[in-house]
Design a protein around this motif. Sequence first.
Motif, PDB file in Angstrom:
ATOM      1  N   GLU A  68      31.171  -4.723 -67.520  1.00  0.00           N
ATOM      2  CA  GLU A  68      31.703  -4.423 -68.850  1.00  0.00           C
ATOM      3  C   GLU A  68      30.805  -3.493 -69.656  1.00  0.00           C
ATOM      4  OE1 GLU A  68      32.520  -8.271 -70.582  1.00  0.00           O
ATOM      5  OE2 GLU A  68      34.373  -8.465 -69.428  1.00  0.00           O
ATOM      6  N   PHE A  69      30.339  -2.398 -69.019  1.00  0.00           N
ATOM      7  CA  PHE A  69      29.620  -1.364 -69.761  1.00  0.00           C
ATOM      8  C   PHE A  69      29.829  -0.002 -69.106  1.00  0.00           C
ATOM      9  CE2 PHE A  69      26.096  -3.009 -67.009  1.00  0.00           C
ATOM     10  CZ  PHE A  69      25.692  -1.843 -66.388  1.00  0.00           C
ATOM     11  N   TRP A  70      29.587   1.036 -69.917  1.00  0.00           N
ATOM     12  CA  TRP A  70      29.639   2.409 -69.434  1.00  0.00           C
ATOM     13  C   TRP A  70      28.274   2.749 -68.836  1.00  0.00           C
ATOM     14  CZ3 TRP A  70      33.845   5.526 -69.230  1.00  0.00           C
ATOM     15  CH2 TRP A  70      34.975   5.083 -69.924  1.00  0.00           C
ATOM     16  N   ALA A  71      28.279   3.410 -67.683  1.00  0.00           N
ATOM     17  CA  ALA A  71      27.020   3.665 -66.988  1.00  0.00           C
ATOM     18  C   ALA A  71      26.890   5.120 -66.568  1.00  0.00           C
ATOM     19  CB  ALA A  71      26.921   2.778 -65.750  1.00  0.00           C
ATOM     20  N   GLU A  72      25.643   5.594 -66.607  1.00  0.00           N
ATOM     21  CA  GLU A  72      25.263   6.817 -65.928  1.00  0.00           C
ATOM     22  C   GLU A  72      24.651   6.334 -64.624  1.00  0.00           C
ATOM     23  OE1 GLU A  72      22.100  10.537 -66.031  1.00  0.00           O
ATOM     24  OE2 GLU A  72      22.037   9.026 -67.627  1.00  0.00           O
ATOM     25  N   LYS A  73      25.420   6.428 -63.546  1.00  0.00           N
ATOM     26  CA  LYS A  73      24.947   5.936 -62.252  1.00  0.00           C
ATOM     27  C   LYS A  73      24.142   7.030 -61.568  1.00  0.00           C
ATOM     28  CE  LYS A  73      27.345   3.008 -59.944  1.00  0.00           C
ATOM     29  NZ  LYS A  73      28.354   2.309 -59.117  1.00  0.00           N
ATOM     30  N   LEU A  74      22.895   6.722 -61.249  1.00  0.00           N
ATOM     31  CA  LEU A  74      22.035   7.632 -60.495  1.00  0.00           C
ATOM     32  C   LEU A  74      22.053   7.125 -59.055  1.00  0.00           C
ATOM     33  CD1 LEU A  74      19.072   7.850 -63.009  1.00  0.00           C
ATOM     34  CD2 LEU A  74      20.946   9.456 -62.703  1.00  0.00           C
ATOM     35  N   CYS A  75      22.801   7.811 -58.216  1.00  0.00           N
ATOM     36  CA  CYS A  75      23.085   7.357 -56.857  1.00  0.00           C
ATOM     37  C   CYS A  75      22.199   8.089 -55.849  1.00  0.00           C
ATOM     38  CB  CYS A  75      24.551   7.624 -56.521  1.00  0.00           C
ATOM     39  SG  CYS A  75      25.711   6.924 -57.721  1.00  0.00           S
ATOM     40  N   THR A  76      21.343   7.344 -55.163  1.00  0.00           N
ATOM     41  CA  THR A  76      20.508   7.906 -54.108  1.00  0.00           C
ATOM     42  C   THR A  76      21.102   7.461 -52.778  1.00  0.00           C
ATOM     43  OG1 THR A  76      18.566   7.802 -55.532  1.00  0.00           O
ATOM     44  CG2 THR A  76      18.178   8.078 -53.170  1.00  0.00           C
ATOM     45  N   LEU A  77      21.322   8.428 -51.878  1.00  0.00           N
ATOM     46  CA  LEU A  77      21.958   8.127 -50.608  1.00  0.00           C
ATOM     47  C   LEU A  77      20.998   8.261 -49.442  1.00  0.00           C
ATOM     48  CD1 LEU A  77      24.427   8.823 -52.561  1.00  0.00           C
ATOM     49  CD2 LEU A  77      25.656   8.878 -50.412  1.00  0.00           C
ATOM     50  N   TYR A  78      21.235   7.399 -48.467  1.00  0.00           N
ATOM     51  CA  TYR A  78      20.435   7.324 -47.254  1.00  0.00           C
ATOM     52  C   TYR A  78      21.361   7.297 -46.046  1.00  0.00           C
ATOM     53  CZ  TYR A  78      16.709   5.801 -50.423  1.00  0.00           C
ATOM     54  OH  TYR A  78      15.781   5.727 -51.431  1.00  0.00           O
ATOM     55  N   VAL A  79      20.832   7.703 -44.900  1.00  0.00           N
ATOM     56  CA  VAL A  79      21.525   7.534 -43.623  1.00  0.00           C
ATOM     57  C   VAL A  79      20.719   6.527 -42.823  1.00  0.00           C
ATOM     58  CG1 VAL A  79      22.189   8.636 -41.445  1.00  0.00           C
ATOM     59  CG2 VAL A  79      22.484   9.858 -43.591  1.00  0.00           C
ATOM     60  N   ALA A  80      21.407   5.601 -42.179  1.00  0.00           N
ATOM     61  CA  ALA A  80      20.740   4.615 -41.319  1.00  0.00           C
ATOM     62  C   ALA A  80      21.720   4.186 -40.233  1.00  0.00           C
ATOM     63  CB  ALA A  80      20.286   3.406 -42.134  1.00  0.00           C
ATOM     64  N   ARG A  81      21.164   3.659 -39.165  1.00  0.00           N
ATOM     65  CA  ARG A  81      21.989   3.153 -38.074  1.00  0.00           C
ATOM     66  C   ARG A  81      22.162   1.645 -38.245  1.00  0.00           C
ATOM     67  NH1 ARG A  81      20.675   0.914 -33.424  1.00  0.00           N
ATOM     68  NH2 ARG A  81      18.473   1.433 -33.629  1.00  0.00           N
ATOM     69  N   PRO A  82      23.412   1.173 -38.222  1.00  0.00           N
ATOM     70  CA  PRO A  82      23.614  -0.274 -38.218  1.00  0.00           C
ATOM     71  C   PRO A  82      23.021  -0.840 -36.926  1.00  0.00           C
ATOM     72  CG  PRO A  82      25.668   0.886 -38.680  1.00  0.00           C
ATOM     73  CD  PRO A  82      24.674   1.905 -38.230  1.00  0.00           C
ATOM     74  N   VAL A  83      22.222  -1.903 -37.034  1.00  0.00           N
ATOM     75  CA  VAL A  83      21.522  -2.440 -35.872  1.00  0.00           C
ATOM     76  C   VAL A  83      22.236  -3.663 -35.307  1.00  0.00           C
ATOM     77  CG1 VAL A  83      19.352  -3.431 -35.048  1.00  0.00           C
ATOM     78  CG2 VAL A  83      19.322  -1.550 -36.679  1.00  0.00           C
ATOM     79  N   TYR A  84      22.523  -4.654 -36.164  1.00  0.00           N
ATOM     80  CA  TYR A  84      23.265  -5.816 -35.688  1.00  0.00           C
ATOM     81  C   TYR A  84      23.911  -6.555 -36.849  1.00  0.00           C
ATOM     82  CZ  TYR A  84      18.886  -8.276 -36.772  1.00  0.00           C
ATOM     83  OH  TYR A  84      17.769  -8.747 -37.399  1.00  0.00           O
ATOM     84  N   ARG A  85      25.003  -7.201 -36.512  1.00  0.00           N
ATOM     85  CA  ARG A  85      25.770  -7.963 -37.501  1.00  0.00           C
ATOM     86  C   ARG A  85      25.293  -9.408 -37.478  1.00  0.00           C
ATOM     87  NH1 ARG A  85      30.729 -10.980 -37.418  1.00  0.00           N
ATOM     88  NH2 ARG A  85      31.711 -10.896 -39.460  1.00  0.00           N
ATOM     89  N   LEU A  86      24.911  -9.900 -38.652  1.00  0.00           N
ATOM     90  CA  LEU A  86      24.465 -11.289 -38.766  1.00  0.00           C
ATOM     91  C   LEU A  86      25.598 -12.231 -39.139  1.00  0.00           C
ATOM     92  CD1 LEU A  86      21.029 -10.867 -40.547  1.00  0.00           C
ATOM     93  CD2 LEU A  86      21.472 -11.441 -38.165  1.00  0.00           C
ATOM     94  N   GLY A  87      26.641 -11.691 -39.750  1.00  0.00           N
ATOM     95  CA  GLY A  87      27.762 -12.530 -40.176  1.00  0.00           C
ATOM     96  C   GLY A  87      28.631 -11.751 -41.138  1.00  0.00           C
ATOM     97  N   PRO A  88      29.557 -12.436 -41.782  1.00  0.00           N
ATOM     98  CA  PRO A  88      30.430 -11.755 -42.746  1.00  0.00           C
ATOM     99  C   PRO A  88      29.662 -11.395 -44.020  1.00  0.00           C
ATOM    100  CG  PRO A  88      30.841 -14.106 -42.782  1.00  0.00           C
ATOM    101  CD  PRO A  88      29.854 -13.862 -41.666  1.00  0.00           C
ATOM    102  N   PRO A  89      30.208 -10.484 -44.820  1.00  0.00           N
ATOM    103  CA  PRO A  89      29.562 -10.152 -46.094  1.00  0.00           C
ATOM    104  C   PRO A  89      29.434 -11.396 -46.978  1.00  0.00           C
ATOM    105  CG  PRO A  89      31.318  -8.591 -45.604  1.00  0.00           C
ATOM    106  CD  PRO A  89      31.420  -9.705 -44.596  1.00  0.00           C
ATOM    107  N   SER A  90      28.325 -11.479 -47.705  1.00  0.00           N
ATOM    108  CA  SER A  90      28.138 -12.603 -48.634  1.00  0.00           C
ATOM    109  C   SER A  90      28.598 -12.251 -50.040  1.00  0.00           C
ATOM    110  CB  SER A  90      26.668 -13.043 -48.651  1.00  0.00           C
ATOM    111  OG  SER A  90      25.837 -11.971 -49.061  1.00  0.00           O
ATOM    112  N   GLU A  91      28.803 -10.968 -50.297  1.00  0.00           N
ATOM    113  CA  GLU A  91      29.263 -10.519 -51.621  1.00  0.00           C
ATOM    114  C   GLU A  91      30.753 -10.837 -51.755  1.00  0.00           C
ATOM    115  OE1 GLU A  91      28.682  -8.549 -55.340  1.00  0.00           O
ATOM    116  OE2 GLU A  91      27.165  -8.897 -53.805  1.00  0.00           O
TER     117      GLU A  91
END
Length: 147
Positions: free
Chosen positions: A91-114
Motif C-alpha cells: 500500500e505505497f508508491w515505490a521507486e523500485k531499484l531493480c538489480t538483476l542477476y543470472v544464475a543456474r538453478p541447482v536443485y529444488r528443495l520443495g514448493p515455494p514458501s511465499e
Amino acid sequence: MIRRYGEAVKTGQSYRRRPGVYAILPLNGQLLTTFQAVPSPEFQLPGGGVDLGEHPIAALHREVFEETGWKIAPPRRIGAYRRFTYMAEYEFWAEKLCTLYVARPVYRLGPPSEPGHSAVWLGYGEALDLLGNQGDRAMLAGVLRDL
C-alpha cells in the motif's frame, strides 16, 4: 544513469525507494519464473526487496527460494533498472531499484514458501511474452542475445 522502464513519474506523488534483486534463471533452454496470483496475476522473475541490513546476494538467494523452492548457483550481476509503481501488497508508491542477476538453478528443495507463488518453467520466447514488466523483459532479451 539507470534506465527507467514502465510508467512515468507522477508529478506530486511521493515515492519510497525500494531496492530489489531479481534472477534470470535459465536451464536446459527454459527459464525458471514465478507466477504470483495476487494482487494481480502475473509471471515474474523471482526476486524481491532487500531488507534493511541484508546483503543483496543473500536477499537474492532468499527470494528465489521463497518464490520457487529452488537453490541457485552463485549469481552474476548483469545490470539494473528502475521503475515507479504502486505496490498494492504494501500500500505505497515505490521507486523500485531493480538489480538483476543470472544464475543456474541447482536443485529444488520443495514448493515455494511465499503464499500465492508457484514455480513455472517457460520457454525463452514464452517468458519474453509473459513476464509482467517491461524492465524484466528487456533485461531477459539482453541475456538471451548472449546465450
